[in-house]
Design an enzyme around this catalytic site. Structure first.
Site, PDB file in Angstrom:
ATOM      1  N   CYS A  93      61.914  65.145  80.355  1.00  0.00           N
ATOM      2  CA  CYS A  93      62.883  65.503  79.328  1.00  0.00           C
ATOM      3  C   CYS A  93      62.473  66.849  78.754  1.00  0.00           C
ATOM      4  O   CYS A  93      61.416  66.954  78.116  1.00  0.00           O
ATOM      5  CB  CYS A  93      62.935  64.433  78.244  1.00  0.00           C
ATOM      6  SG  CYS A  93      64.172  64.824  76.987  1.00  0.00           S
ATOM      7  N   HIS A 213      72.872  61.566  84.983  1.00  0.00           N
ATOM      8  CA  HIS A 213      73.267  62.618  84.041  1.00  0.00           C
ATOM      9  C   HIS A 213      74.458  63.385  84.643  1.00  0.00           C
ATOM     10  O   HIS A 213      74.399  63.778  85.819  1.00  0.00           O
ATOM     11  CB  HIS A 213      72.125  63.606  83.776  1.00  0.00           C
ATOM     12  CG  HIS A 213      71.001  63.022  82.974  1.00  0.00           C
ATOM     13  ND1 HIS A 213      70.119  62.111  83.484  1.00  0.00           N
ATOM     14  CD2 HIS A 213      70.640  63.234  81.675  1.00  0.00           C
ATOM     15  CE1 HIS A 213      69.248  61.782  82.541  1.00  0.00           C
ATOM     16  NE2 HIS A 213      69.537  62.444  81.439  1.00  0.00           N
ATOM     17  N   CYS A 243      70.042  70.803  77.171  1.00  0.00           N
ATOM     18  CA  CYS A 243      69.412  69.900  78.143  1.00  0.00           C
ATOM     19  C   CYS A 243      68.440  70.657  79.060  1.00  0.00           C
ATOM     20  O   CYS A 243      68.870  71.396  79.964  1.00  0.00           O
ATOM     21  CB  CYS A 243      70.449  69.147  78.973  1.00  0.00           C
ATOM     22  SG  CYS A 243      69.718  67.773  79.911  1.00  0.00           S
ATOM     23  N   GLY A 244      67.156  70.411  78.849  1.00  0.00           N
ATOM     24  CA  GLY A 244      66.134  71.136  79.624  1.00  0.00           C
ATOM     25  C   GLY A 244      66.174  70.805  81.098  1.00  0.00           C
ATOM     26  O   GLY A 244      66.143  71.709  81.960  1.00  0.00           O
ATOM     27  N   THR A 245      66.265  69.512  81.431  1.00  0.00           N
ATOM     28  CA  THR A 245      66.308  69.149  82.852  1.00  0.00           C
ATOM     29  C   THR A 245      67.670  69.524  83.452  1.00  0.00           C
ATOM     30  O   THR A 245      67.765  69.872  84.627  1.00  0.00           O
ATOM     31  CB  THR A 245      66.011  67.646  83.048  1.00  0.00           C
ATOM     32  OG1 THR A 245      66.864  66.869  82.192  1.00  0.00           O
ATOM     33  CG2 THR A 245      64.557  67.326  82.743  1.00  0.00           C
TER      34      THR A 245
HETATM   35  O1  PYC Z   1      66.378  68.101  77.674  1.00  0.00           O
HETATM   36  O2  PYC Z   1      65.936  67.337  79.676  1.00  0.00           O
HETATM   37  C1  PYC Z   1      66.444  67.230  78.562  1.00  0.00           C
HETATM   38  C2  PYC Z   1      67.153  65.973  78.224  1.00  0.00           C
HETATM   39  C3  PYC Z   1      67.409  64.929  79.057  1.00  0.00           C
HETATM   40  C4  PYC Z   1      68.091  63.982  78.315  1.00  0.00           C
HETATM   41  C5  PYC Z   1      68.242  64.482  77.040  1.00  0.00           C
HETATM   42  N1  PYC Z   1      67.658  65.706  77.010  1.00  0.00           N
END
Ligand code: PYC
Length: 324
Positions: A93, A213, A243-245
């Site tokens: 995450c 996702h 969302c980083g991923t």
């Molecule tokens: O930032 O990777 C992310 C993430 C995944 C689900 C919620 N945030």
């Protein structure tokens, strides 16, 4: 009270570009396992009631991502982390890692510089800068399948890429619904319909990985961004941050399409207006390594209490939970 039932759990809350992270600091029994994947599975088998208790109502809400800190599994790592949400556990995450780093700084356990963390999908690193921003070096990202067509009830045929960025993403440009805060309800229904169709049509990531996702890309509203997104997360809530991923998966997809070069910046705007700056480098064996930089802020330092007489002390149960 069972041995797994805690009396109190200390948490520190933060948000990263609008998306909340709740770090469990103490009070949760440690999971067993030699690897972080084994520890995640042990959490799921023995302590799933604590996942629900920490992130679900009445103490939490659907968007919170929890992070349980464990001792590291690799020499040189600062800690292990298992991320979880209202519905399940996450591989990695990005916003959560940025939140963990700022939380450890808040607790006096981390100073500016680089640190390594073990996750169920691999070891990642993060650098805390003097201005409080954090850049993360995540697991290799990859475009798995290009231009995959999905027939979505009520919306027609949607075409998108299946990409890995630490979680599995279906990334599309579909313009059926405007990508702005006024339409998050409709966007949630739309992306949930895409996810249902993907599962019904047996579309998966590598090795049967569940695509949990869904990411919609659209034109940015910010002048300093390249793209704006809406991301439906695995628990059914939408990501308030970029969302980083998801940014990692998007960059891998763009790179494979010849639309983003190694080392070039990609500025990803989230649905709430937050910004991640991302870029790719090449790994030792030619892997696509994603990097994401953003900011998080600590919002609370609290103790969760568990009254044995409280019927909802472990969160609202599955049958009452919209996204269970
Ligand atoms: O930032 O990777 C992310 C993430 C995944 C689900 C919620 N945030």
């Amino acid at each position: 009270m069972t041995t797994a039932e805690p009396i109190a759990i200390r948490i520190v809350d933060s948000h990263t570009e609008g998306e909340p992270t709740r770090v469990v600091v103490s009070g949760w029994p440690q999971p067993s396992g030699e690897t972080m994947a084994e520890r995640r599975d042990d959490l799921s088998a023995r302590f799933d009631h604590l996942r629900r208790a920490v992130v679900r109502e009445p103490r939490g809400f659907d968007a919170i991502v929890g992070a349980l800190l464990t001792p590291p599994v690799n020499e040189g790592s600062t800690a292990g982390i298992v991320f979880f949400n209202n519905g399940t556990y996450l591989g990695m995450c990005g916003h959560g890692l940025i939140g963990v780093v700022r939380t450890l700084e808040f607790l006096g356990r981390l100073k500016p510089g680089k640190a390594y963390f073990d996750t169920p999908v691999g070891t990642v690193s993060a650098e805390l800068f003097d201005d409080g921003s954090v850049s993360i070096d995540s697991v290799p990202a990859k475009l798995h399948a290009r231009d995959v067509a999905v027939d979505v009830e009520g919306y027609g045929r949607i075409v998108g890429d299946v990409s890995w960025g630490g979680n599995w993403f279906f990334i599309t440009h579909a313009d059926q619904v405007p990508v702005d805060m006024a339409h998050v309800g409709e966007l949630t229904r739309f992306t949930q319909a895409i996810q249902d169709a993907i599962r019904a049509q047996g579309i998966t990531g590598a090795d049967g990985g569940d695509i949990d996702h869904i990411e919609i890309s659209a034109a940015p509203e910010r002048a300093d961004a390249d793209c704006r997104n809406f991301v439906l997360c695995s628990g059914g809530a939408y990501d308030r941050s970029p969302c980083g991923t998801g940014t990692s998966a998007k960059m891998a997809s763009l790179h494979a399409r010849g639309e983003l070069r190694i080392d070039d910046e990609w500025r990803q705007e989230g649905i709430a207006g937050g910004l991640f700056t991302g870029w790719l480098t090449l790994g030792e064996n030619g892997e696509i390594m994603p990097h994401v930089r953003g900011s998080a802020f600590v919002t609370a330092d609290a103790t969760l209490r568990f009254d044995p007489k409280d019927p909802f002390r472990f969160g609202i149960p599955d049958a009452m939970h919209a996204n269970a």
